[in-house]
Design a protein around this motif. Structure first.
Motif, PDB file in Angstrom:
ATOM      1  N   GLY A   5      -2.008  -1.396  -1.648  1.00  0.00           N
ATOM      2  CA  GLY A   5      -1.071  -0.845  -0.662  1.00  0.00           C
ATOM      3  C   GLY A   5       0.140  -0.228  -1.319  1.00  0.00           C
TER       4      GLY A   5
ATOM      5  N   ALA B  41      -4.225  -1.851   3.036  1.00  0.00           N
ATOM      6  CA  ALA B  41      -4.280  -2.827   1.953  1.00  0.00           C
ATOM      7  C   ALA B  41      -5.459  -3.788   2.109  1.00  0.00           C
ATOM      8  CB  ALA B  41      -2.964  -3.602   1.871  1.00  0.00           C
TER       9      ALA B  41
ATOM     10  N   SER C  47      -8.599  -4.076  -0.402  1.00  0.00           N
ATOM     11  CA  SER C  47      -8.783  -5.334  -1.136  1.00  0.00           C
ATOM     12  C   SER C  47     -10.212  -5.822  -1.030  1.00  0.00           C
ATOM     13  CB  SER C  47      -7.834  -6.407  -0.594  1.00  0.00           C
ATOM     14  OG  SER C  47      -6.492  -6.091  -0.864  1.00  0.00           O
TER      15      SER C  47
END
Length: 576
Positions: free
Chosen positions: A506, A519, A523
């Protein structure tokens, strides 16, 4: 539940729901410019105005809650006229040179104006003049600011640094650095979250592509580029390539088409970082009385800037290990040059990062130790990479699978997850377990540090050795954690900090889409790559082992300290 009608559709929603949220539930999109859920709900732009049947005044949908029995009109003649007028007034105070703007094609104001059919603005343009040092990593184009307050709220509420504020009053009201300071005198961490949440092009990172293009055209330069783990999750978003097709092999292909001579994976250096940082932690942990606790990670320069300005008493707690970017830079101009048989003074070392603060880090004198100029000569963000691809008219459909250059393109799954919050901690614990016990743990033994929570903690048992760790992402969460440590409310052995919420995925240099946070899905991609990697431990990376065998000796050796470690006390915070 509250019953209401929106554009003729009956709907029931929970009490406390805003009109904008209620409309979205029935597929009605109410345009907005300043709104960020939970962060900026002040109705400043007046673009989201709607009509309540029976009321004379229009209301802002972003912060007006539903009421029983109301009837909402989101596009009545009155709403259309007022919304168009409000946007015209915003445009009268805005530099509308869209072809010269980094947000063109991805600008919320541009889209709203086009949707409303605004071809001409009836009012004289009064845009503020730009008075900014464009050599800084973070640039503010005052003439493009729409005073939406997003940058102020993100910095205050999420990052807790209060860099931005409203200055002046009346007609002269503008957004700028708090207390009218220059940015160089503010405690800016250069996290770039203000950039990624700006709906227009008022905030941007310095674009260094002209320097890059000049070097690529120089036959005497040997260009070596490294790609950070988080870049692979986002690089293709801005060139229209589906995520399922956006492999690292195609990224390597794009970089070869652009003209780089050697292409390496920063994941190799992430594994190298784990070897150094993990060994350092064990040294400190087994000699506790000689060190301050807890030990903090140091690979995020935004976090380093934060701790040096806000909590200088904790600087001594930072790991002395350099970031993967800087480790790779030092290795590039020493060991890599030696292996390839090239003159290190001809190497131009480039890193592609998801981060704004990396543009600051590579200029810090204390991290440049290889003896051949800067260890990393230039840092490009993921957004700049996408612009390089588009500028060369490289078509996503034409990219083929290609490999990183040998040896230094090898990375483990542990190195890949560096880009996600908790990833550095998990990777370090995997190897620390091995360094202590001589055997590997189950790779997912430490996965409890994963997740998007802003502050996580866990205790692990390494063959009778209790290790208490914490992970924080976002500087607001970091401040809470540090205050708790100072107050004696919590205690840890090892703490990972990342300046950007969610970690590097992010980061302030990543592609953006207004109103969306990426984000978490990014991930998940990194953890998926780790899950299916053949190699999941940094200490088993053959390239790293070869580097120690042929060049460094062993982790934390004298030579390793010369090239791979730094004195954080000596870091200069000057922005270059």
């Amino acid at each position: 539940m509250v019953n209401l009608k929106i554009d003729g559709q009956k709907i029931s929603v929970p009490a406390g729901t805003t009109i904008m949220e209620a409309a979205a539930k029935v597929g009605i999109n109410i345009p907005h410019l300043c709104y960020l859920k939970g962060i900026n709900e002040i109705g400043a732009c007046r673009v989201c105005v709607v009509e309540l049947v029976g009321n004379d005044k229009l209301v802002t949908a972003c912060n007006s809650e539903v009421q029983e029995g109301i009837e909402v009109l989101t596009n009545s003649p009155k709403v259309r006229r007022t919304r168009k007028l409000n946007v015209e007034l915003i445009l009268s105070d805005h530099d509308c040179k869209c072809v010269q703007c980094v947000k063109s094609g991805n600008c919320t104001l541009q889209k709203i104006a086009n949707d409303l059919g605004i071809i001409n603005v009836r009012y004289s343009n009064t845009a503020e003049k730009n008075r900014w040092d464009t050599n800084l990593p973070l640039i503010r184009e005052a003439s493009k600011c729409v005073k939406c307050m997003r940058c102020v709220q993100i910095c205050d509420k999420v990052q807790n640094l209060n860099v931005w504020d409203i200055n002046g009053s009346g007609f002269r009201t503008n957004v700028g650095v708090s207390k009218n300071k220059p940015l160089t005198e503010a405690d800016c961490a250069l996290c770039g979250q203000c950039i990624t949440h700006c709906p227009v092009g008022a905030l941007r990172a310095r674009d260094d592509r002209d320097i890059m293009n000049e070097v690529l055209a120089d036959p005497d330069k040997i260009t070596m580029v490294q790609i950070a783990p988080a870049v692979r999750t986002a690089w293709a978003e801005a060139i229209g390539m589906p995520k399922a097709e956006a492999t690292t092999g195609k990224l390597v292909s794009a970089l070869r088409r652009i003209g780089f001579d050697y292409i390496f994976d920063t994941t190799y250096a992430a594994d190298l970082t784990i070897m150094e940082e993990g060994s350092e932690f064990i040294e400190r942990f087994t000699h506790k009385d000689d060190y301050s606790w807890p030990m903090f990670t140091s690979c995020c320069p935004g976090w380093v800037r934060f701790v040096k300005t806000q909590y200088p008493e904790f600087v001594k707690n930072l790991s002395t290990a350099k970031s993967p970017q800087q480790m790779f830079g030092a290795i590039t101009k020493t060991y890599v040059a030696q292996k390839l048989g090239v003159d290190p003074d001809k190497i131009f070392s480039v890193s592609i990062m998801p981060c704004l603060s990396k543009k600051y880090e590579h200029n810090v004198e204390a991290v440049n130790d290889a003896g051949h100029g800067k260890d990393v000569d230039l840092v490009l963000t993921t957004r700049e990479l996408a612009r390089l691809v588009r500028a060369d008219y490289i078509q996503a459909s034409d990219l083929k699978e290609e490999e990183f250059d040998s040896i230094f393109g090898i990375g483990s799954g542990a190195g890949v997850i560096f880009g996600a919050t908790g990833g550095v901690m998990e990777a370090a614990l995997r190897s620390a377990y091995y360094l202590v016990t001589g055997e590997n743990p189950t790779p997912d033994s430490f996965k409890s540090v994963r997740g998007m929570a802003g502050w996580k903690e866990a205790t692990f048992d390494i063959k009778g050795l209790k290790v208490k760790v914490a992970v924080a992402s976002g500087l607001g969460n970091t401040r809470k954690l540090l205050e708790a440590i100072k107050a004696g409310e919590v205690s840890y052995d090892f703490v990972e900090i990342m300046a950007c919420p969610g970690g590097c995925v992010g980061g302030g240099g990543q592609p953006t889409e207004d109103g969306k946070e990426f984000a978490q899905p990014r991930s998940e991609i990194l953890y998926g790559l780790d899950q299916f990697a053949d190699l999941r431990f940094s200490h088993e990376n053959s390239a790293v082992l070869q580097t120690y065998e042929e060049f460094l000796g062993e982790p934390n050796s004298h030579r390793a300290h010369e090239l791979l470690h730094t004195d954080l006390e000596k870091w200069d915070l000057a922005m270059k």
